[in-house]
Design a protein around this motif. Structure first.
Motif, mmCIF file in Angstrom:
data_model
loop_
_atom_site.group_PDB
_atom_site.id
_atom_site.type_symbol
_atom_site.label_atom_id
_atom_site.label_comp_id
_atom_site.label_asym_id
_atom_site.label_seq_id
_atom_site.Cartn_x
_atom_site.Cartn_y
_atom_site.Cartn_z
ATOM 1 N N ARG A 193 0.828 -1.208 0.000
ATOM 2 C CA ARG A 193 0.000 0.000 0.000
ATOM 3 C C ARG A 193 0.862 1.257 0.000
ATOM 4 O O ARG A 193 0.491 2.281 0.553
ATOM 5 C CB ARG A 193 -0.935 -0.009 1.218
ATOM 6 N N GLU A 217 -0.543 5.486 -3.716
ATOM 7 C CA GLU A 217 -1.830 6.074 -3.336
ATOM 8 C C GLU A 217 -3.013 5.259 -3.862
ATOM 9 O O GLU A 217 -4.019 5.074 -3.179
ATOM 10 C CB GLU A 217 -1.891 7.507 -3.884
ATOM 11 N N GLU A 218 -2.867 4.741 -5.078
ATOM 12 C CA GLU A 218 -3.941 3.968 -5.726
ATOM 13 C C GLU A 218 -4.301 2.736 -4.881
ATOM 14 O O GLU A 218 -5.472 2.458 -4.623
ATOM 15 C CB GLU A 218 -3.457 3.533 -7.123
ATOM 16 N N GLN A 228 -3.636 2.263 -1.682
ATOM 17 C CA GLN A 228 -4.176 2.680 -0.384
ATOM 18 C C GLN A 228 -5.663 3.012 -0.515
ATOM 19 O O GLN A 228 -6.476 2.644 0.334
ATOM 20 C CB GLN A 228 -3.401 3.894 0.142
ATOM 21 N N LYS A 229 -6.023 3.653 -1.620
ATOM 22 C CA LYS A 229 -7.432 3.991 -1.866
ATOM 23 C C LYS A 229 -8.276 2.723 -1.983
ATOM 24 O O LYS A 229 -9.384 2.634 -1.448
ATOM 25 C CB LYS A 229 -7.553 4.808 -3.164
ATOM 26 N N ASP A 251 -8.718 1.221 1.461
ATOM 27 C CA ASP A 251 -9.690 1.987 2.253
ATOM 28 C C ASP A 251 -11.116 1.721 1.779
ATOM 29 O O ASP A 251 -12.038 1.575 2.589
ATOM 30 C CB ASP A 251 -9.389 3.491 2.174
ATOM 31 N N ARG A 252 -11.285 1.665 0.455
ATOM 32 C CA ARG A 252 -12.625 1.440 -0.097
ATOM 33 C C ARG A 252 -13.150 0.061 0.310
ATOM 34 O O ARG A 252 -14.315 -0.105 0.669
ATOM 35 C CB ARG A 252 -12.591 1.562 -1.628
ATOM 36 N N TYR A 269 -14.051 -0.089 3.959
ATOM 37 C CA TYR A 269 -15.307 0.646 4.145
ATOM 38 C C TYR A 269 -16.496 -0.255 3.766
ATOM 39 O O TYR A 269 -17.475 -0.360 4.503
ATOM 40 C CB TYR A 269 -15.308 1.923 3.290
#
Length: 687
Positions: free
Chosen positions: A646, A649-650, A652-653, A656-657, A660
């Protein structure tokens, strides 16, 4: 005839029975009626048709599975109520500890008490009053039937001979000849003390029936559970203190102080024993019957065969359904002593197996985990991983399944739950069960060995006390395997069993791994049922690929069996091919054969269950998950790579998604979402 208006008089009781307001039936008839009136369903279990009795699946904590055992019990009670040989037998449940024997009997007793609380089903007995007129009873003014005899039994013995009593029924009680005959089919003599006292009353009143009736009062049998009336449990006590007195009663010194006549059988206090209290149409439950001392088992010998309490030559007939339980090892020890054969001969032995259906086990696992909110040691609320129940259920069920050359453990597990297991049919499983059930060693029969409900409960306790659970405030599914392994080490004595159970838990971890793969795909697609849709799309594609009206655009219209709507689907042959390659189908013949088997299942299952979704076909689900995961993020290499690394940034996003989605839509908490992704990224348990 003023007695008619008095509800406590024998005349009004007989009248109520004649009009059908009250019933006169024995314990077997009552229990059989209770079970059969509640309703019956015909179901298929492990390839055989069997019956499900609704009575046993009512309430919050009801019986789960146990179809064969319940069927055996119902046919036993039904046979006894129809005058069969079961009347002179006890029903004994034999099996491993922790598989629900005692729970079954306790549940039955609780239902029976509820059944008898309905006014029409209420049990009544009688008492003799005004005894001071007869004399000889000191300060005892009334005497209740010690074995809670039904007032109808007293009515059938009103006169000195049966013929005279029958005459009273036709003249005084206005019974038809047929009603009288039907009643006397259920005739049994009065117990020693009731008969003795009633005879004294007969002599005192000079056979005047009206006067005799003034000495009788009808009273309901108390349904208070703690009194041990109607349903009583006799546990195996320690060797020294247990004696026949606990079952039969004994001579009462207190009564002898009042009774001047030494021949009076009322000097025996039968209610001191467990049997007299359930003798009026009750259920006697003898827990661990073969753990009792030899002399007590000999007492049961007479009681079971003759349904009679005998003391000093006096007899008291009892109307009782006798149910007992026993441990496998205790039962084996008892069988090895050949001189104890007569008692076994009088028992209907029913071997209780563990539950082997992992879907049904879901409810049992819920029982073991408990319905209350779980809290950590520092009183914070614990979250439950949505996969915990599945992991625990699959783990324990696999330990209960036998090894076979014809079927793998996973195939046996799926077939036992009525699911599809590739090409293997239920017939293979039925043959395996039949073959194993021929074995004289009970523990080698199907489902007889394995981790029981208590072991599962212990594993849940270990999970709750572990520091990981308390720190993360979450009961993480993967940790249940460690707890189960610990339980196997601590509580399974036999080395061969221990080795097998450990192997089974490894297989269960593999199944958990596959479940996590689909969960991660659903999280990635941001939809709880994403994988299910893809599986159904594949199934519909292979059905539509041969359709006659398929145009060059490869669009196929079909009717959705679940909603009945018309849907359009674009058939992607490359996708079909990729899935089949993942399944290891290399040649055209193999592919055609696989597609035909899927179409066949589609035809068979959907006609019965419109909501069938093919999710039990684990190989297919795994193949589709792999294809979608690999094709969807080819740029990121793979989902595992993206989640594990991670740094950009891609990725990590994406992480996170997905967390969630897992939190909001899939029922995970922060701890189990992170731990599950971590486990998914590791190569643990990957086949």
């Amino acid at each position: 005839m003023a007695g008619k208006t008095n509800p406590k008089s024998l005349i009004s009781h007989v009248d109520a029975v004649k009009k059908g307001k009250l019933l006169f039936e024995d314990a077997f008839g009552g229990v059989a009626r209770m079970i059969l009136d509640a309703g019956i369903q015909k179901i298929t279990v492990k390839g055989k048709t069997t019956y499900q009795f609704d009575l046993f699946s009512q309430g919050k904590k009801h019986l789960v599975g146990m179809y064969d055992e319940i069927n055996s019990f119902v046919s036993f009670v039904k046979d006894a109520s129809e005058g069969g040989s079961s009347r002179e037998m006890a029903f004994v449940l034999v099996g491993e500890p922790g598989n629900g024997k005692t729970f079954f009997v306790d549940y039955l007793c609780a239902r029976y008490r509820e059944f008898l609380s309905i006014p029409q089903n209420k049990k009544y007995t009688f008492r003799f009053i005004n005894l001071d007129q007869i004399g000889g009873y000191g300060k005892i003014n009334f005497i209740e039937s010690q074995t809670y005899e039904d007032p109808m039994i007293l009515a059938m013995s009103l006169c000195e001979t049966q013929d005279q009593s029958k005459e009273v029924f036709s003249k005084k009680f206005k019974f038809t000849e047929k009603q009288t005959e039907d009643l006397y089919d259920k005739y049994r003599p009065l117990g020693a003390c009731s008969a003795y006292i009633f005879n004294q009353i007969r002599e005192y009143t000079n056979n005047d029936i009206t006067k005799m009736l003034s000495f009788i009062e009808i009273t309901p049998v108390p349904l208070i559970e703690s009194l041990g009336t109607i349903t009583g449990k006799y546990p195996a006590k320690d060797k020294i203190t247990s004696s026949a007195v606990d079952l039969m009663g004994e001579e009462s010194i207190q009564r002898l102080l009042h009774i001047s006549d030494s021949n009076n059988p009322y000097r025996f206090d039968l209610r001191r024993g467990a049997l007299a209290r359930v003798a009026g149409g009750g259920i006697h439950f003898s827990d661990e019957i073969y753990k009792n001392k030899k002399d007590l088992v000999q007492v049961y010998l007479g009681v079971i065969q003759n349904r009679m309490i005998e003391m000093d030559g006096f007899k008291w007939p009892i109307d009782t359904l006798i149910i007992a339980t026993s441990n496998n090892s205790e039962f084996d020890t008892f069988l090895s002593e050949k001189e104890e054969a007569p008692i076994i001969d009088r028992c209907r032995i029913c071997y209780v197996a563990h539950n082997t259906d992992y879907k049904i086990q879901k409810t049992l696992t819920e029982y073991a985990i408990g319905t209350d909110t779980k809290r950590s040691l520092d009183s914070k609320i614990l979250h439950q991983d949505p996969n915990l129940n599945y992991a625990a259920s699959v783990g324990v069920v696999l330990t209960r399944l036998p090894r076979s050359d014809k079927l793998t453990p996973i195939e046996i597990m799926k077939l036992a739950a009525g699911e599809v297991a590739g090409e293997k049919s239920l017939k293979t499983l039925a043959e395996l069960i039949d073959m194993l059930n021929q074995d004289t060693d009970i523990t080698k029969r199907f489902g007889q060995k394995g981790m029981g409900q208590r072991n599962l409960g212990r594993a849940v306790q270990l999970l709750l006390e572990s520091s990981e659970t308390n720190e993360g405030q979450c009961m993480f599914a993967l940790d249940i395997f460690k707890a189960l392994e610990r339980t196997v080490l601590d509580y399974v004595q036999e080395p061969s069993d221990r080795a097998k159970f450990k192997e089974d838990l490894k297989i269960a971890r593999g199944l958990y791994r596959e479940r996590i793969m689909t969960e991660m795909f659903n999280a990635y697609m941001d939809e709880p049922l994403a994988i299910k849709k893809d599986v159904l799309n594949y199934v519909n594609m292979i059905i539509g690929v041969d359709a006659e009206h398929l145009g060059p655009d490869m669009m196929w219209k079909y009717k959705d069996p679940q909603t009945g709507e018309l849907k359009a689907l674009k058939i992607d042959e490359r996708y079909i091919k990729n899935v089949e390659e993942r399944l290891g189908l290399k040649t055209e013949e193999q592919r055609a054969s696989f597609r035909n088997s899927i179409r066949k299942i589609y035809g068979q299952k959907l006609s019965v269950d419109a909501n069938y979704d093919f999710m039990d076909n684990l190989d297919l689900v795994k193949a589709i998950t792999d294809v979608r995961l690999k094709s969807d993020i080819a740029g990121a290499g793979s989902l595992i790579g993206a989640l594990a690394n991670r740094t950009n940034e891609e990725n990590q996003k994406l992480y996170d998604r997905m967390t969630y989605t897992m939190n909001e839509k899939l029922g995970y908490c922060r701890t189990c979402a992170q731990k599950t992704i971590e486990y998914f990224c590791s190569q643990e348990d990957d086949k």
